[in-house]
Structures are given as C-alpha cells and as structure tokens.
Design a protein around this motif. Structure first.
Motif: not given
Length: 348
Positions: A216-242
């Motif tokens: 984490s860049d704010k406190s002690k510990g590990i963190a996960m930072y996710t751009d959910n809009r990009e990860l859940a985009s139709e473009k992303r899913y289409s890559q796997g289907l193609t």
C-alpha cells in the motif's frame, strides 16, 4: 500421451466474513450493495491465532494432504511439485521470495525426491501450473506431478477497509476476496473417461496495469488496485472469445462438437459471468453449458477459484462421472484461455 486429473484436494478456513461486515467496517462508511453487484455474500478468512496461524503455507499444506488422501500416489511417488500462489506468506507479515515455496511445500509433505519450482501468473496460476505440468508429462520429463496454491489474500481486504475513501475507489475489488487452498495431481494415465483434452492460455500486454497487487502507498500492508471498468469491458471479453474461435478453427473443432456439460469461470463477479455467457452465446451462436459457481459463499479466491468450484460441486455430487468441464480463466496480465477435461475419477 494422454493426461488426466488423478486427484483433487482443497482446504478453506472455518471463519466466515460476510459482505455486510466488510461494508460496515469501512473507515469511511457508505451505502454500497456489494453483494448485489458481485453476487458474493460470504468469504472465508484465515485463522490469525498465533497457535494455529493459517498462512498461505499452512493452507497449501492442508490442501496437498487432502489431495493425496484421494490419490493412488503417495508423497514419495510424486515427480514434481509446482507452487503457483500469488501470496506466499509463512507467517504474519512474512512474505517469502526464497527459498522456493514449492521446495518448502514438497518437504512439508515428504515428497523429497520430487522436483520443485514456483511459478506465478496471477489468478490464472493453477491453470498455468497444470499447463506446464501437462507439457512436462507429454515431453516425457515426468510421469506425474502436483500443482498447488494456498491463497491467504484477505489482507488486501483489510487494507481496503482502512483506506477506501472515494465513491469509485480502485480498492473496491479487494473487498470480494476470500482465503482458500487447492491442489491437483495430474498424471499420464488418461483415457476416454478421464482426460485433459487441451489447455491453452493467451496473455495480452494490453491492460496489464488494470489490476495490480503491491504494498500500500498509504499504510502498512498489501493492497490491490483495480480498474474495474476496463477489466469488465466488452473489448476485454471479446479477446478471449476471438482466441477460442481461432483455436477451434485451427484444430477442426466447433463449440457444438465439444459438447461441454459444464463451464467454470474465475469467481470474480456473478453478473459479469452472466454477461460473458451472453456474449459467448452471441459469438458462437449457441446456448452455453451450465455454469458452476461457489462465489456466493467463498468469494474470489484468486488462483484457487476454478478448482475450488470443482471440488465443492464434486463434494455435493453435482457433477456426474464422465462430465466434460470447461474452465475459463480471467486474470491480470491479461490472461485468457480455456482448459477442457473429462472427469470420472475425481472425488472430494
């Protein structure tokens, strides 16, 4: 050479933490129906008691022991141990880079003659480990092996609860995770009733920064930072289907010819999996197989998720012998792909 899943084991902690508890515990309280958005009601959390601390290591050992209890192989018979955990905790705040986690796990179960190595591929870790082992067996390097992951990943939830402060915060996805461990033995005795038919993975550099785990860049510990809009985009899913369409074309297959009975997705979001299913039906022009999920009670268990789903449904006798199952990864990297297997021997 035909490979198969010879045995499967799992371990989940006994402590249950609900989504409501997490939301109520946010440092900055807010109204958020996370259960509706994700389909996740509960998740398991490791025991933090010093006398019975459940680190990634302890979780993994228990899954390996469970796996061997269902196997015809003893620890002495195992040719290689592959550890694929994202988290490699040996104790509170002790993240282990060396020696190899696989070496320590191998020694813990007494498989001292086995090769041992680690690999990491985010939430596609177990599928990547199986791919590597499958290729090692088919190349004649080993006859069998054990792939294991122990994920003590809920510390990122603890960090998120302390630090989330924005209406749309990159740490929200960290509230979905749960702790778990799984292990599988793969060997060279595949036949018509038990066989890993194919496993293919593709990594695209585009989007590698959409989900990052780090201190984490704010406190002690590990963190996960996710751009959910990009990860859940139709473009992303289409890559796997193609890519799957290309694989079918290259190998003379069609979706209909494969006759999948069930499919298992990474357990990150129920609504997202339903969306992927709709896109897949449109792409292939045919209904999708029955989806198997456990996210409602276990959450997103990172690299262990597909095999935890398999274990839990086998334990509930919901997968008939001879079923053909398709596993679909969704992982940072970005990793997509597919693993198809017919299973008859596996039990939990």
């Amino acid at each position: 050479m035909r490979t198969r899943f010879e045995s499967l084991g799992a371990y989940t902690p006994s402590t249950v933490r609900s989504t409501d508890e997490l939301i109520a515990g946010l440092a900055v309280p807010r109204s958020l129906d996370l259960e509706r958005i994700t389909g996740i009601k509960n998740r398991r959390v490791h025991n933090s008691d010093p006398d019975d601390y459940e680190s990634s290591f302890e979780l993994a050992v228990r899954a390996m022991q469970d796996c061997l209890e269902h196997s015809d192989y003893s620890a002495d018979d195992i040719d290689v141990v592959i550890s694929v955990s994202i988290t490699r905790f040996r104790g509170p705040d002790l993240f282990c880079y060396a020696p190899a986690f696989a070496l320590m796990l191998r020694n813990a179960i007494g498989a001292t003659r086995a090769l041992a190595f680690d690999l990491s591929n985010a939430c596609a870790g177990m599928m990547t480990g199986v791919l590597v082992l499958d290729r090692m067996i088919k190349a004649g390097v080993v006859r069998n092996g054990l792939v294991v992951s122990g994920e003590q990943i809920t510390p990122i939830s603890d960090t998120a609860m302390r630090e989330i402060s924005q209406p749309y915060d990159p740490q929200f996805a960290a509230l979905t995770v749960g702790d778990a461990a799984v292990a599988v033995v793969v060997d060279d005795r595949g036949d018509d009733n038990d066989e890993i038919h194919y496993i293919e993975l593709t990594t695209t550099a585009y989007g590698a920064e959409f989900c990052l785990g780090m201190p984490s860049d704010k406190s002690k510990g590990i963190a996960m930072y996710t751009d959910n809009r990009e990860l859940a985009s139709e473009k992303r899913y289409s890559q796997g289907l193609t890519r799957m369409s290309d694989f079918f074309a290259e190998t003379g297959r069609t979706w209909e010819s494969e006759k999948y009975d069930y499919w298992i997705h990474h357990q990150f979001s129920g609504p997202a999996i339903e969306h992927i299913s709709r896109l897949s039906e449109q792409h292939f022009g045919t209904p999708m197989p029955q989806a198997l999920n456990v996210m409602h009670e276990f959450g997103n268990t990172a690299s262990t998720s597909h095999f935890l789903v398999l274990h839990e449904h086998l334990a509930q006798q919901r997968i008939p012998r001879g079923s053909k199952v398709l596993l679909i990864p969704e992982a940072s990297g970005i990793v997509s792909g597919h693993l198809a297997a017919t299973i008859s021997r596996l039990e939990a």
